[in-house]
Design a protein around this motif. Structure first.
Motif, mmCIF file in Angstrom:
data_model
loop_
_atom_site.group_PDB
_atom_site.id
_atom_site.type_symbol
_atom_site.label_atom_id
_atom_site.label_comp_id
_atom_site.label_asym_id
_atom_site.label_seq_id
_atom_site.Cartn_x
_atom_site.Cartn_y
_atom_site.Cartn_z
ATOM 1 N N SER A 110 0.836 -1.197 0.000
ATOM 2 C CA SER A 110 0.000 0.000 0.000
ATOM 3 C C SER A 110 0.871 1.248 0.000
ATOM 4 O O SER A 110 2.005 1.237 0.456
ATOM 5 C CB SER A 110 -0.939 0.002 1.208
ATOM 6 N N GLY B 248 1.041 5.487 0.902
ATOM 7 C CA GLY B 248 0.438 6.542 1.707
ATOM 8 C C GLY B 248 1.089 7.876 1.373
ATOM 9 O O GLY B 248 2.302 7.938 1.177
ATOM 10 N N THR B 249 0.284 8.925 1.293
ATOM 11 C CA THR B 249 0.781 10.242 0.923
ATOM 12 C C THR B 249 0.043 11.309 1.715
ATOM 13 O O THR B 249 -1.159 11.197 1.952
ATOM 14 C CB THR B 249 0.546 10.503 -0.581
ATOM 15 N N GLU B 250 0.779 12.362 2.132
ATOM 16 C CA GLU B 250 0.170 13.535 2.749
ATOM 17 C C GLU B 250 0.253 14.686 1.753
ATOM 18 O O GLU B 250 1.285 14.861 1.097
ATOM 19 C CB GLU B 250 0.926 13.937 4.018
ATOM 20 N N PHE C 191 -4.406 12.813 4.271
ATOM 21 C CA PHE C 191 -3.558 11.622 4.192
ATOM 22 C C PHE C 191 -4.351 10.581 3.437
ATOM 23 O O PHE C 191 -5.497 10.287 3.793
ATOM 24 C CB PHE C 191 -3.197 11.097 5.586
ATOM 25 N N ASP C 192 -3.773 10.060 2.359
ATOM 26 C CA ASP C 192 -4.457 8.963 1.663
ATOM 27 C C ASP C 192 -3.578 7.729 1.663
ATOM 28 O O ASP C 192 -2.365 7.806 1.673
ATOM 29 C CB ASP C 192 -4.905 9.355 0.250
ATOM 30 N N ARG C 193 -4.223 6.605 1.756
ATOM 31 C CA ARG C 193 -3.541 5.310 1.721
ATOM 32 C C ARG C 193 -4.370 4.431 0.799
ATOM 33 O O ARG C 193 -5.589 4.373 0.908
ATOM 34 C CB ARG C 193 -3.463 4.686 3.105
ATOM 35 N N SER D 162 -4.114 0.809 -2.122
ATOM 36 C CA SER D 162 -3.358 -0.281 -2.729
ATOM 37 C C SER D 162 -4.059 -0.720 -4.006
ATOM 38 O O SER D 162 -5.281 -0.603 -4.142
ATOM 39 C CB SER D 162 -3.204 -1.463 -1.773
ATOM 40 N N GLY E 206 -8.794 2.217 -1.043
ATOM 41 C CA GLY E 206 -8.074 3.028 -0.073
ATOM 42 C C GLY E 206 -8.974 3.963 0.692
ATOM 43 O O GLY E 206 -10.202 3.892 0.594
#
Length: 93
Positions: free
Chosen positions: A7, A9-11, A26-28, A30, A44
């Motif tokens: 997975s 994750g990005t801010e 914040f998204d996570r 896969s 996600g």
């Protein structure tokens, strides 16, 4: 990105179209699908982390200000963590 990858994750910041307010997100997610092929879909979540980021940025600004004050003191000053004794802040006097 291939299906079966870990997975991600990005801010990041967004501007809400409704009121123009800047928010931290914040998204996570896969990739889902056959192993080694192009993903068939993404699964996600998105989370509003504005309060957390605001607190982190305020803390960083406060620490920067404290370091500047300590560095300007005419005598040696240090702040250490308990119980380890690790120096957190010190000046060069």
């Amino acid at each position: 990105i291939l299906a079966g990858s870990p997975s991600l994750g990005t801010e990041y910041r967004i501007r809400r179209p409704s009121d123009g307010e800047i928010r931290w997100i914040f998204d996570r997610g896969s990739a889902q699908g056959a192993e080694g092929e192009r993903p068939a879909r993404w699964v996600g979540t998105l989370q509003d982390i504005t309060e957390r980021k605001t607190a982190e940025l305020a803390r960083a600004a406060s620490e920067k200000q404290l370091r500047a004050v300590v560095e300007q003191m005419p005598v040696g000053v240090s702040v250490a963590a308990a119980p380890s004794g690790e120096f957190l802040i010190y000046n060069s006097k």
